[in-house]
Design a protein around this motif. Structure first.
Motif, short mmCIF file in Angstrom:
data_model
loop_
_atom_site.label_atom_id
_atom_site.label_comp_id
_atom_site.label_asym_id
_atom_site.label_seq_id
_atom_site.Cartn_x
_atom_site.Cartn_y
_atom_site.Cartn_z
N VAL A 53 32.53 43.72 46.89
CA VAL A 53 32.79 43.99 48.30
C VAL A 53 34.11 43.36 48.72
N ARG A 54 34.77 43.99 49.69
CA ARG A 54 35.99 43.38 50.25
C ARG A 54 35.62 42.10 51.00
N LEU A 55 36.44 41.07 50.86
CA LEU A 55 36.27 39.83 51.61
C LEU A 55 37.26 39.80 52.76
N ALA A 112 38.87 37.52 56.19
CA ALA A 112 39.20 36.12 56.49
C ALA A 112 37.89 35.36 56.68
N CYS A 113 37.83 34.13 56.21
CA CYS A 113 36.55 33.40 56.23
C CYS A 113 36.15 32.94 57.63
N VAL A 114 37.03 33.09 58.60
CA VAL A 114 36.72 32.81 60.00
C VAL A 114 37.16 34.00 60.83
N GLY A 115 36.30 34.47 61.73
CA GLY A 115 36.65 35.58 62.59
C GLY A 115 36.98 35.11 64.00
N GLY A 116 37.67 35.96 64.74
CA GLY A 116 37.94 35.68 66.15
C GLY A 116 38.78 34.44 66.37
N LEU A 132 37.48 46.07 57.08
CA LEU A 132 38.27 45.42 58.11
C LEU A 132 37.73 45.74 59.50
N GLY A 133 37.47 44.71 60.27
CA GLY A 133 36.94 44.87 61.62
C GLY A 133 35.43 45.02 61.68
N GLN A 134 34.78 45.09 60.52
CA GLN A 134 33.32 45.22 60.48
C GLN A 134 32.69 44.15 59.58
N GLU A 135 33.36 43.03 59.42
CA GLU A 135 32.90 41.99 58.50
C GLU A 135 31.56 41.39 58.95
N LYS A 136 30.77 41.04 57.96
CA LYS A 136 29.49 40.36 58.18
C LYS A 136 29.58 38.94 57.61
N PRO A 137 28.76 38.02 58.13
CA PRO A 137 28.79 36.66 57.60
C PRO A 137 27.98 36.54 56.32
N GLY A 138 28.43 35.68 55.42
CA GLY A 138 27.71 35.46 54.18
C GLY A 138 27.95 34.07 53.66
#
Length: 282
Positions: A61-63, A65-69, A9-15
């Motif tokens: 891996v934890r997923l 939300a598919c859109v950030g910000g 949480l708060g460190q998500e990367k795009p994939g």
């Protein structure tokens, strides 16, 4: 293409998801999937990548939300004919609009947290729309061109806060983790007809919602066009387009979520979610 965000949480990367269903890391090509990057040109460039050359991510891996910000999280109420009927309401003459606080957004498999004093927390499987182009006064026939992609949403709702406490619905819609979004942002080209998608939701293995977006009173195109007459929709804005019949409030007698319940939901082509109901942290 199916895009996602993964990591703590708060460190998500795009994939993204490759043809074999594996998660691939896009962070070498884009910093994140946010309103700033959800442009037609960026999504087209990402879709053109050879996913086989991207790093594979641990499937456990934890997923996020598919859109950030996300800056705006809108929703539509009473937008399925059979749902309006089960709640004792007539079909609305115009879309019923409200907002959810963006602080409620969570990952697709993060827990549902019961707010303090909650007695009527409910479930709502919904088709989510993510805007990809700034638009205002967009004609209905052009509205779907404004869409970056579609996603699965659980519009978790505390009914006593929503209905019995006076004021706007937002109070019953905005507690932390009341907005699971994902697992994927599925680009518009992969969804042939947003009005022909099956939605399902079960609680502890018992099916509660099983319907289709063809029961919508107002189509996705109508919703976008209508909303754009009152506000400028912006890239990254998320719209939850309403829930079908089968919510806890509509059961006889009504039934609501309790600690330990497990909620599973899906929409055809958009993936699945699973949430366990937990208490508010001390």
């Amino acid at each position: 293409m199916k895009f996602l965000r993964f990591g703590p949480l708060g460190q998500e990367k795009p994939g993204c998801v490759d043809a074999e269903g594996r998660i691939r890391d896009l962070s070498a090509h884009i910093s994140d999937l946010t309103p700033e990057t959800l442009t037609k040109s960026t999504l087209a460039a990402l879709s053109a990548l050879d996913t086989a050359k991207l790093p594979v991510v641990d499937p456990d891996v934890r997923l996020g939300a598919c859109v950030g910000g996300v800056r705006n999280f809108y929703a539509v109420g009473l937008n399925y004919a059979r749902h309006a009927k089960e709640t004792g309401n007539p079909n609305p003459s115009e879309p019923v609009l409200f907002s959810k606080s963006t602080s409620c957004i969570s990952g697709p498999n993060d827990p549902i947290i019961l707010p303090k004093g909650s007695e009527k927390t409910d479930w709502e499987v919904e088709l989510g729309v993510v805007i990809g182009s700034e638009c205002q006064y967009v004609p209905e026939q052009d509205a779907l061109e404004m869409v970056a992609g579609y996603c699965l949403i659980n519009d978790v709702s505390e009914r006593s806060y929503q209905i019995e406490r006076g004021g706007q619905w937002i109070k019953g819609k905005s507690a932390p983790n009341f907005g699971p979004i994902g697992p994927w942002l599925v680009t518009r080209d992969e969804i042939r007809d947003p009005q022909d998608l099956r939605l399902t939701l079960s609680v502890n293995g018992v099916v509660r919602q099983d319907s289709s977006t063809d029961d919508m009173i107002f189509t996705v195109a109508k919703i976008i066009s209508y909303m754009s007459n009152f506000m400028r929709l912006m890239p990254g804005d998320v719209i939850a387009t309403g829930t079908p019949e089968g919510v806890g409030l509509g059961l006889d007698p009504p039934q609501f979520l309790k600690l330990g319940d497990v909620v599973d939901l899906s929409i055809s082509g958009l993936g699945t979610q699973r949430q366990t109901v937990v208490s508010q942290p001390a």
